[in-house]
Each structure stands twice: as C-alpha cells, then as structure tokens.
Scaffold this motif. Structure first.
Motif, PDB file in Angstrom:
ATOM      1  N   LEU A  62      48.831  53.821   1.620  1.00  0.00           N
ATOM      2  CA  LEU A  62      49.076  55.010   2.437  1.00  0.00           C
ATOM      3  C   LEU A  62      49.631  56.131   1.577  1.00  0.00           C
ATOM      4  N   PHE A  63      50.562  55.787   0.693  1.00  0.00           N
ATOM      5  CA  PHE A  63      51.166  56.803  -0.169  1.00  0.00           C
ATOM      6  C   PHE A  63      50.116  57.446  -1.068  1.00  0.00           C
ATOM      7  N   ASP A  94      55.430  60.962   2.775  1.00  0.00           N
ATOM      8  CA  ASP A  94      56.797  60.842   3.289  1.00  0.00           C
ATOM      9  C   ASP A  94      56.931  59.627   4.199  1.00  0.00           C
ATOM     10  N   LYS A  95      55.910  59.387   5.030  1.00  0.00           N
ATOM     11  CA  LYS A  95      55.929  58.219   5.913  1.00  0.00           C
ATOM     12  C   LYS A  95      55.932  56.925   5.099  1.00  0.00           C
ATOM     13  N   LYS A 120      58.610  57.685  -5.621  1.00  0.00           N
ATOM     14  CA  LYS A 120      59.572  58.771  -5.391  1.00  0.00           C
ATOM     15  C   LYS A 120      59.347  59.890  -6.402  1.00  0.00           C
ATOM     16  N   GLY A 121      59.060  59.493  -7.647  1.00  0.00           N
ATOM     17  CA  GLY A 121      58.815  60.491  -8.680  1.00  0.00           C
ATOM     18  C   GLY A 121      57.582  61.327  -8.385  1.00  0.00           C
ATOM     19  N   ILE A 122      56.507  60.662  -7.966  1.00  0.00           N
ATOM     20  CA  ILE A 122      55.268  61.387  -7.625  1.00  0.00           C
ATOM     21  C   ILE A 122      55.508  62.311  -6.430  1.00  0.00           C
ATOM     22  N   PHE A 127      56.246  67.471  -3.791  1.00  0.00           N
ATOM     23  CA  PHE A 127      56.952  68.218  -2.755  1.00  0.00           C
ATOM     24  C   PHE A 127      57.621  69.484  -3.287  1.00  0.00           C
ATOM     25  N   THR A 128      58.059  69.453  -4.546  1.00  0.00           N
ATOM     26  CA  THR A 128      58.749  70.630  -5.093  1.00  0.00           C
ATOM     27  C   THR A 128      57.796  71.635  -5.725  1.00  0.00           C
ATOM     28  N   LYS A 129      56.514  71.292  -5.818  1.00  0.00           N
ATOM     29  CA  LYS A 129      55.560  72.202  -6.454  1.00  0.00           C
ATOM     30  C   LYS A 129      54.545  72.825  -5.493  1.00  0.00           C
TER      31      LYS A 129
END
Length: 204
Positions: A62-63, A94-95, A120-122, A127-129
């Motif tokens: 899923l991720f 996120d899910k 989490k790193g990916i 998410f920040t970009k």
C-alpha cells in the motif's frame, strides 16, 4: 559493535517479517522510477497496484503504491490528474505508515534497513517536497523528528541513511530553524556523515 548491533537488527527483522509481496526486485523497480522517471514510473505504479490488489492487507505494498502515485503526479501533464495522483498517493502512504507504526515488527527491506525507518524516510522526503497546498509538510517534518530521535539510525551504515539526514536538514532550513539544522547536522556527523547531501563515508 555498531556492525554487530546492525546485524542483529537485520536478522531479527528478516526472521519475523510478515509481508513478502514487496521483494528486492520491486524495491529496485521503485528506486529506478525515482531516478529515471518516464516509463519506469508507470512500470512501478502498475506493479504496486497489482501487488496491493493481490494482498490488500499488506501495508508495505500500500505504501509503495502511494509512493508510486506521487511519482505519477510528476509525470502527468493534466493538472487535475497531477492533483488526484498526489492526493491519493499521500493518503495511501500516510495510511500505510499508521498501520506499520502499530506493528510490533514490520521487518526489514531487502537491503536490511528496518522497514519503518525506510518508509518514514521516503514519506518524510515526499511530504516535505510536494507543493504547499497539499498541506503535508507538517506531517513530513514530524516524521523527520521521529527519525532523528530514533537510536536505530545510528546503527545503520551511513550510505543507507545519508539521504534521510539530507532531507531532514533541507526541511529544517525551509522551516528557518537554524538550531535544528545545527542539531541534526551534528547528529549526522556523529554517525559518520559529514556532508549528508553529498558524499558519505563508511564508519565501523
């Protein structure tokens, strides 16, 4: 000692991981998509869409489906498709993280890095970009805080984690938090990474 502890982490994760749909070949497929773009992105998206369909309970599949969708957003020419792919991708990632964080042991990637650290790193990087209107920066920055506070980061080889430190420092700079930039930069240095966004050196 660090190498011994890292080996124990890898062996523990590999021996008890419950999910096997995302193997080394599929991880490589995603990595190729991030670097090459184009048809590699479509191949990654189709592969993880099929993997997630075959086992809807697998949060790793899923991720990576979500991560591949965010790559599809970059490739799409149509604005509404870009937004749709990005929104769906962020939501899936996120899910999946929420599910993984509740697991006692999500196992390790094919390279031996704990799955939760890698994913989490990916996610933090993604998410920040993405553009600010997706409102995902705060979630990504939160993930970087978690990663920078996780002692397992210090047991991983520098060439496996330098990109996480690089993203964390870039996010802290975007926040204008010089104190955090210095703190995380010092942490990277203590783990054998003097230049997170450039070359790295191995440490024993």
């Amino acid at each position: 000692m660090k190498n011994l502890i890292a080996a124990l982490i890898v062996n523990l994760g590999a021996s008890t991981s419950s999910f096997a749909a995302v193997d080394a070949q599929m991880e490589d497929l995603y990595q190729k998509a991030t670097k090459a773009g184009g048809t590699a992105v479509m191949a990654s998206y189709k592969a993880f869409k099929l993997a997630q369909k075959e086992d809807p309970s697998d949060p790793i599949a899923l991720f990576y489906l979500g991560a591949s969708e965010t790559l599809m957003a970059k490739e799409s020419w149509l604005p509404w498709r870009k937004v749709s792919y990005a929104e769906n991708g962020i939501a899936r990632m996120d899910k999946a993280l929420t599910i993984i964080e509740e697991m006692d042991n999500p196992g390790c990637s094919s390279q031996g890095m704990p799955q939760d650290l890698l994913l989490k790193g990916i996610a933090a990087t993604t998410f920040t970009k993405v553009p600010k209107f997706f409102n995902s920066f705060d979630r990504g920055f939160e993930l970087y805080h978690e990663l920078m506070g996780d002692p397992r980061m210090g047991y991983m080889p520098p060439d496996a984690t330098h990109w996480i430190y690089c993203g964390a420092l870039q996010a802290a700079e975007l926040e204008g938090d010089k104190e955090l930039v210095n703190l995380w930069g010092a942490k990277a240095e203590s783990h054998g990474i003097s230049n997170p966004c450039g070359d790295v050196k191995n440490s024993d």
